[in-house]
Design a protein around this motif. Structure first.
Motif, PDB file in Angstrom:
ATOM      1  N   TRP A  68      75.471 -37.769  63.696  1.00  0.00           N
ATOM      2  CA  TRP A  68      75.885 -38.717  62.598  1.00  0.00           C
ATOM      3  C   TRP A  68      76.741 -39.901  63.290  1.00  0.00           C
ATOM      4  N   GLN A  69      77.775 -39.360  64.275  1.00  0.00           N
ATOM      5  CA  GLN A  69      78.585 -40.557  64.847  1.00  0.00           C
ATOM      6  C   GLN A  69      77.930 -41.584  65.750  1.00  0.00           C
ATOM      7  N   ARG A  70      76.735 -41.050  66.426  1.00  0.00           N
ATOM      8  CA  ARG A  70      76.013 -42.051  67.116  1.00  0.00           C
ATOM      9  C   ARG A  70      75.408 -43.040  66.258  1.00  0.00           C
ATOM     10  N   MET A  71      74.745 -42.443  65.073  1.00  0.00           N
ATOM     11  CA  MET A  71      74.078 -43.586  64.213  1.00  0.00           C
ATOM     12  C   MET A  71      75.098 -44.453  63.551  1.00  0.00           C
ATOM     13  N   GLY A  72      76.226 -44.232  63.508  1.00  0.00           N
ATOM     14  CA  GLY A  72      77.492 -45.277  62.975  1.00  0.00           C
ATOM     15  C   GLY A  72      78.541 -44.394  62.168  1.00  0.00           C
ATOM     16  N   GLY A  73      78.337 -43.127  61.870  1.00  0.00           N
ATOM     17  CA  GLY A  73      79.305 -42.174  61.289  1.00  0.00           C
ATOM     18  C   GLY A  73      79.721 -42.897  60.110  1.00  0.00           C
ATOM     19  N   MET A  74      81.007 -42.951  59.875  1.00  0.00           N
ATOM     20  CA  MET A  74      81.662 -43.667  58.577  1.00  0.00           C
ATOM     21  C   MET A  74      81.228 -44.841  58.256  1.00  0.00           C
ATOM     22  N   GLN A  75      80.500 -45.712  59.138  1.00  0.00           N
ATOM     23  CA  GLN A  75      80.067 -47.163  58.891  1.00  0.00           C
ATOM     24  C   GLN A  75      78.504 -47.028  58.113  1.00  0.00           C
ATOM     25  N   VAL A  76      78.104 -45.736  57.903  1.00  0.00           N
ATOM     26  CA  VAL A  76      76.971 -45.690  57.108  1.00  0.00           C
ATOM     27  C   VAL A  76      77.033 -44.545  56.007  1.00  0.00           C
ATOM     28  N   GLY A  77      77.696 -45.157  54.767  1.00  0.00           N
ATOM     29  CA  GLY A  77      77.961 -44.046  53.798  1.00  0.00           C
ATOM     30  C   GLY A  77      79.391 -43.648  54.458  1.00  0.00           C
ATOM     31  N   SER A  78      79.558 -42.491  53.647  1.00  0.00           N
ATOM     32  CA  SER A  78      81.138 -41.777  54.035  1.00  0.00           C
ATOM     33  C   SER A  78      81.115 -40.376  53.866  1.00  0.00           C
ATOM     34  N   ILE A  79      82.041 -39.675  54.487  1.00  0.00           N
ATOM     35  CA  ILE A  79      82.146 -38.267  54.346  1.00  0.00           C
ATOM     36  C   ILE A  79      83.569 -37.918  53.762  1.00  0.00           C
ATOM     37  N   TRP A  80      83.838 -37.230  52.749  1.00  0.00           N
ATOM     38  CA  TRP A  80      84.909 -36.896  52.137  1.00  0.00           C
ATOM     39  C   TRP A  80      85.764 -38.284  51.722  1.00  0.00           C
ATOM     40  N   GLY A  81      84.830 -39.345  51.281  1.00  0.00           N
ATOM     41  CA  GLY A  81      85.227 -40.507  50.816  1.00  0.00           C
ATOM     42  C   GLY A  81      85.588 -41.289  51.807  1.00  0.00           C
ATOM     43  N   HIS A  82      85.802 -41.201  53.051  1.00  0.00           N
ATOM     44  CA  HIS A  82      86.196 -42.287  53.965  1.00  0.00           C
ATOM     45  C   HIS A  82      84.959 -43.012  54.670  1.00  0.00           C
ATOM     46  N   GLY A  83      84.665 -44.140  54.661  1.00  0.00           N
ATOM     47  CA  GLY A  83      83.806 -44.969  55.498  1.00  0.00           C
ATOM     48  C   GLY A  83      83.266 -46.166  54.628  1.00  0.00           C
ATOM     49  N   ALA A  84      81.818 -46.537  54.875  1.00  0.00           N
ATOM     50  CA  ALA A  84      81.351 -47.571  54.185  1.00  0.00           C
ATOM     51  C   ALA A  84      80.969 -47.155  52.622  1.00  0.00           C
ATOM     52  N   LEU A  85      80.571 -48.075  51.783  1.00  0.00           N
ATOM     53  CA  LEU A  85      80.402 -48.123  50.444  1.00  0.00           C
ATOM     54  C   LEU A  85      79.101 -48.291  50.062  1.00  0.00           C
ATOM     55  N   VAL A  86      78.004 -48.903  50.915  1.00  0.00           N
ATOM     56  CA  VAL A  86      76.645 -49.307  50.574  1.00  0.00           C
ATOM     57  C   VAL A  86      75.898 -48.111  50.230  1.00  0.00           C
ATOM     58  N   ALA A  87      75.990 -47.074  51.483  1.00  0.00           N
ATOM     59  CA  ALA A  87      75.333 -45.765  51.220  1.00  0.00           C
ATOM     60  C   ALA A  87      76.083 -44.749  50.578  1.00  0.00           C
ATOM     61  N   PRO A  88      75.564 -43.522  50.279  1.00  0.00           N
ATOM     62  CA  PRO A  88      76.248 -42.444  49.397  1.00  0.00           C
ATOM     63  C   PRO A  88      77.327 -42.014  50.416  1.00  0.00           C
ATOM     64  N   ASP A  89      78.302 -41.184  49.685  1.00  0.00           N
ATOM     65  CA  ASP A  89      79.040 -40.187  50.398  1.00  0.00           C
ATOM     66  C   ASP A  89      78.328 -38.994  50.506  1.00  0.00           C
ATOM     67  N   TRP A  90      77.925 -38.661  51.812  1.00  0.00           N
ATOM     68  CA  TRP A  90      76.931 -37.930  52.025  1.00  0.00           C
ATOM     69  C   TRP A  90      77.597 -36.410  51.735  1.00  0.00           C
ATOM     70  N   SER A  91      78.870 -36.064  51.605  1.00  0.00           N
ATOM     71  CA  SER A  91      79.311 -35.015  51.215  1.00  0.00           C
ATOM     72  C   SER A  91      78.945 -34.637  49.479  1.00  0.00           C
ATOM     73  N   ALA A  92      79.076 -35.680  48.789  1.00  0.00           N
ATOM     74  CA  ALA A  92      78.949 -35.636  47.556  1.00  0.00           C
ATOM     75  C   ALA A  92      77.668 -35.700  47.197  1.00  0.00           C
ATOM     76  N   ASP A  93      76.683 -36.377  47.933  1.00  0.00           N
ATOM     77  CA  ASP A  93      75.423 -36.486  47.699  1.00  0.00           C
ATOM     78  C   ASP A  93      74.868 -35.125  48.027  1.00  0.00           C
ATOM     79  N   TRP A  94      75.010 -34.467  49.048  1.00  0.00           N
ATOM     80  CA  TRP A  94      74.430 -33.281  49.447  1.00  0.00           C
ATOM     81  C   TRP A  94      74.697 -32.318  48.201  1.00  0.00           C
ATOM     82  N   MET A  95      76.314 -32.173  48.028  1.00  0.00           N
ATOM     83  CA  MET A  95      76.766 -31.235  47.056  1.00  0.00           C
ATOM     84  C   MET A  95      76.012 -31.248  45.664  1.00  0.00           C
ATOM     85  N   HIS A  96      75.711 -32.666  45.242  1.00  0.00           N
ATOM     86  CA  HIS A  96      75.011 -32.689  43.622  1.00  0.00           C
ATOM     87  C   HIS A  96      73.511 -32.526  43.866  1.00  0.00           C
ATOM     88  N   ARG A  97      72.707 -32.779  45.180  1.00  0.00           N
ATOM     89  CA  ARG A  97      71.357 -32.382  45.222  1.00  0.00           C
ATOM     90  C   ARG A  97      71.124 -30.976  45.560  1.00  0.00           C
TER      91      ARG A  97
END
Length: 751
Positions: A68-97
């Motif tokens: 995740w870090q190598r592909m850009g980490g927080m620049q590709v979506g976010s984790i726990w709300g910290h990061g970029a805003l175009v892609a999902p927050d992956w924590s919230a996205d996984w939790m909901h899915r």
């Protein structure tokens, strides 16, 4: 007689107060850091289903984070709300899915029907089962095993397939990838994609699983997902109320102190001519000019990358030209955010190197060589770090080399550890150069020495605090990384750079004969105490939902509210700055810098104050973190305050470096209004309305929806993104005028 003589011990008391404040604040900061180490969400040795199948191992989760870090980490979506805003927050996205997949799995297993065929009563029963399955903490600390049901294991398998296709090359996911600004084969291999889902699973597990013996999750029930029981905790509501009370009390006390105790004195009679007009430039001072040239160059490149990054929100590149293969979104955003800090920091570093010999009147031996060496080091760091990030994001850098030379994945601290350490060494060199030039002034012990001392101490803090970025390792737990990362982003960038700037500006006004040294010292020390009283422990407001103990919520809410307190009297700061600008006819030479200092006062109130407090209370940030209301505050504060301040300091230095250069006031005035107007349009036409629309979506459907493709693909969102164009064009025009102004200063003359 100087009215400040009525307070002979004021300066001494302020110094003792500042020292006591810093000792106590950093002691609490470090103690809470120890608690974060102890109470961070555990990483299971293995995740095992009821039938004994191992779904994930700890190695999968740790390797997945590296992927995740190598592909850009927080620049590709976010984790726990910290990061970029175009892609999902992956924590919230996984939790909901996962919740939806598990609900569908139980419907098939227990009722033998599809999810859509369930009646409301049965659906409610199954939703309660899903909520219990996801919130119940089944982690066994003695064995390091997390046990889950077979149905949950099957749901996870379904999500693994989804993310494998999304981050791979499945053509049926092309549209979704475009919405999220992801390139085809964002992650290179199926194994790496599967490992990355292990990291997503763990981050979501910590967000939805209750701490042992508590009724809230490891992330204090963030993100908002009422279907799974993630709603604001009582503490979130209680401390939000108290934070407002602390704010009102702080504003009242500050106003009482300011009007009742801060020294009042008759206006200073300015000198008949500019005291700095005949300032003798030393070789090292002349050598700083290249720093300001690079400031302008980095500023322009940052704006270009910002334009490309914004276009990724509505298409694959610039006006239909697909740039994702060469310049992926995560890369352009990485460089855009880092360059914002780099050019501002370079402006301030150049100011320190220029002004130190001017203060002391002494040119230390080899000072010019040191200034030139530092400049070369900064260029090597920028080129090397950015090249490493390009190799990492395009999957050309081996995973084992990424941490050292590639992309660390942490927003604002993305560069590889080697380059991070190199930059720290460079800052220590800067500290040495500024310190040795200031030392004679410190030894003189005259009336301006206290300001010089504060300037020197802030220089030390700037040089040393960046070292916090070296405190985490490649395998450090996420909560621990976040703790130290915000030392850099909040304390280094937002904290002691501010102190440095206040000291520099105060010194300049004293040297120009516009302010008495004694009163300037008292006011600077007082302002520093008030600012750092909230600023140091205010760091915690970034850590509410980062797997930290609940005490972080109380401390962060209490002290981050105090960060807004100094801004309550910002109008007086603006009035005094404006008065300085009209104090004498020769002050017209400094209209350019003064104008930018006035803008700092305005954006301090609007960007840092109003928009900052909008998201600052725990209950507000609970719903707003990771939505566009966060960059609304970020853009207005980062450029509006620190960027304008950097440009103002640069212009002050250029006034001395090119005293005979043609000062094209009309060009500079046009640049000023274009930059401020462009920034205002960005905020008002796009960031603020988009953030409000996202907030409404989050409250209505849950946080995951506000960051989903369903929301991002709406015509309204596309329209709001395109509305950035007027502001962006105006802002870029202002930056080009600044560049043209600096260029014409040297045109046809020696410099």
């Amino acid at each position: 007689m100087d009215s400040t003589d009525n307070f002979p011990n004021t300066t001494r008391r302020l110094w003792w107060g500042l020292a006591t404040l810093l000792i106590c604040a950093f002691a609490v900061l470090l103690w809470v850091g120890y608690q974060i180490y102890q109470q961070a969400p555990p990483i299971p040795q293995q995740v095992v289903t009821a039938s004994g199948r191992v779904v994930y191992t700890q190695e999968d989760m740790e390797e997945g984070r590296r992927v995740w870090q190598r592909m850009g980490g927080m620049q590709v979506g976010s984790i726990w709300g910290h990061g970029a805003l175009v892609a999902p927050d992956w924590s919230a996205d996984w939790m909901h899915r996962e919740g939806v997949a598990l609900l569908a799995q139980l419907a098939r297993e227990q009722r033998g029907v599809a999810l859509a065929q369930l009646d409301q009563a049965t659906l409610a029963q199954l939703q309660a089962s899903v909520r219990l399955a996801q919130r119940q903490n089944t982690y066994d600390a003695s064995t390091g095993t997390l046990r889950i049901s077979d149905a949950r294991g099957a749901a996870i398998d379904e999500l693994i397939g989804h993310y494998d296709r999304l981050f791979g090359a499945d053509p049926t996911y092309d549209k979704l990838r475009e919405t999220f600004a992801l390139r085809t084969n964002t992650v290179d291999t199926s194994q790496h994609r599967r490992q990355m889902t292990a990291f997503f699973f763990w981050s979501a597990w910590a967000a939805v699983t209750e701490r042992p013996g508590r009724a809230y999750t490891y992330t204090s029930n963030w993100p908002y997902e009422p279907a799974l029981g993630n709603t604001p905790t009582p503490g979130t509501l209680i401390w939000s109320v108290f934070s407002v009370v602390f704010l009102l009390a702080g504003v009242g006390l500050l106003a009482w102190h300011y009007f009742g105790w801060v020294a009042k004195e008759a206006p200073v009679q300015p000198p008949a001519s500019d005291p700095l007009h005949n300032l003798a430039l030393t070789p090292s001072m002349r050598a700083t000019r290249k720093y300001f040239w690079i400031v302008v160059a980095l500023f322009l490149v940052q704006i270009l990358l910002g334009a490309i990054t914004a276009h990724y929100q509505v298409d694959k590149g610039m006006y239909g030209v697909d740039l994702t293969a060469v310049l992926p979104y995560s890369l352009t955003r990485s460089w855009h955010t880092q360059l914002a800090v780099l050019w501002i920091a370079t402006a301030w570093l150049g100011t320190g190197l220029y002004i130190a010999p001017a203060i002391s009147g002494v040119e230390p031996r080899w000072q010019r060589l040191g200034v030139n060496l530092l400049f070369v080091c900064l260029l090597i760091i920028v080129v090397g770090a950015f090249a490493g990030q390009w190799l990492a994001v395009t999957q050309k850098l081996a995973l084992e080399n990424n941490f050292l030379f590639g992309h660390q994945g942490w927003e604002y601290t993305d560069i590889g550890r080697f380059w991070q350490a190199f930059l720290f060494i460079g800052l220590l060199l800067w500290l040495t150069l500024v310190g040795r030039a200031l030392w004679p002034a410190l030894r003189r012990g005259d009336e301006i020495s206290p300001i010089v001392t504060l300037l020197f101490l802030s220089t030390c803090a700037i040089g040393l605090l960046y070292g916090a970025g070296l405190m985490w390792g490649e395998h450090s737990q996420l909560s621990v990384v976040e703790y130290w990362r915000w030392w850099v982003v909040h304390l280094w960038v937002e904290g002691f750079f501010e102190v440095f700037a206040v000291a520099v500006i105060s010194f300049l006004f004293v040297k120009l004969g516009l302010v008495r040294a004694r009163s300037a010292t008292i006011n600077v020390l007082f302002a520093t105490i008030v600012f750092l009283a909230g600023g140091v422990l205010g760091t915690f407001h970034h850590l509410y939902w980062s797997g930290t103990p609940i005490g972080v919520l109380a401390l962060g809410a209490s002290f981050s509210a105090l960060e807004v307190v100094p801004l309550a009297l910002v109008a007086m700061e603006a009035r005094e700055t404006l008065a300085h600008g009209h104090a004498a006819p020769w002050m017209q030479r400094y209209r350019g810098p003064i104008r930018f200092f006035l803008a700092v006062s305005f954006w301090n109130l609007v960007g840092a104050g109003l928009l900052g407090f909008l998201i600052n209370t725990p209950i507000a940030l609970y719903f707003m973190q990771g939505l566009n209301l966060t960059p609304t505050h970020g853009h207005a504060a980062l450029f509006g305050v620190y960027g304008m301040l950097g440009l103002g300091l640069m212009l002050f230095c250029l006034r001395g470096l090119r005293p005979q250069g043609h000062w094209h006031e009309g060009m500079l005035r046009a640049a000023f209004w274009a930059l401020n107007g462009g920034l205002a349009l960005m905020v008002l036409l796009t960031l603020l309305p988009l953030g409000i629309a996202q907030l409404h979506a989050a409250l209505e459907h849950g946080y995951w929806y506000a960051r989903s493709a369903q929301f991002l693909d709406q015509p309204l969102v596309h329209t709001l993104v395109w509305l950035r164009m007027p502001g962006d064009v105006l802002f870029a025009g202002g930056a080009l005028l600044v560049a043209a102004f600096v260029a014409q200063l040297w045109r046809g003359g020696r410099g």
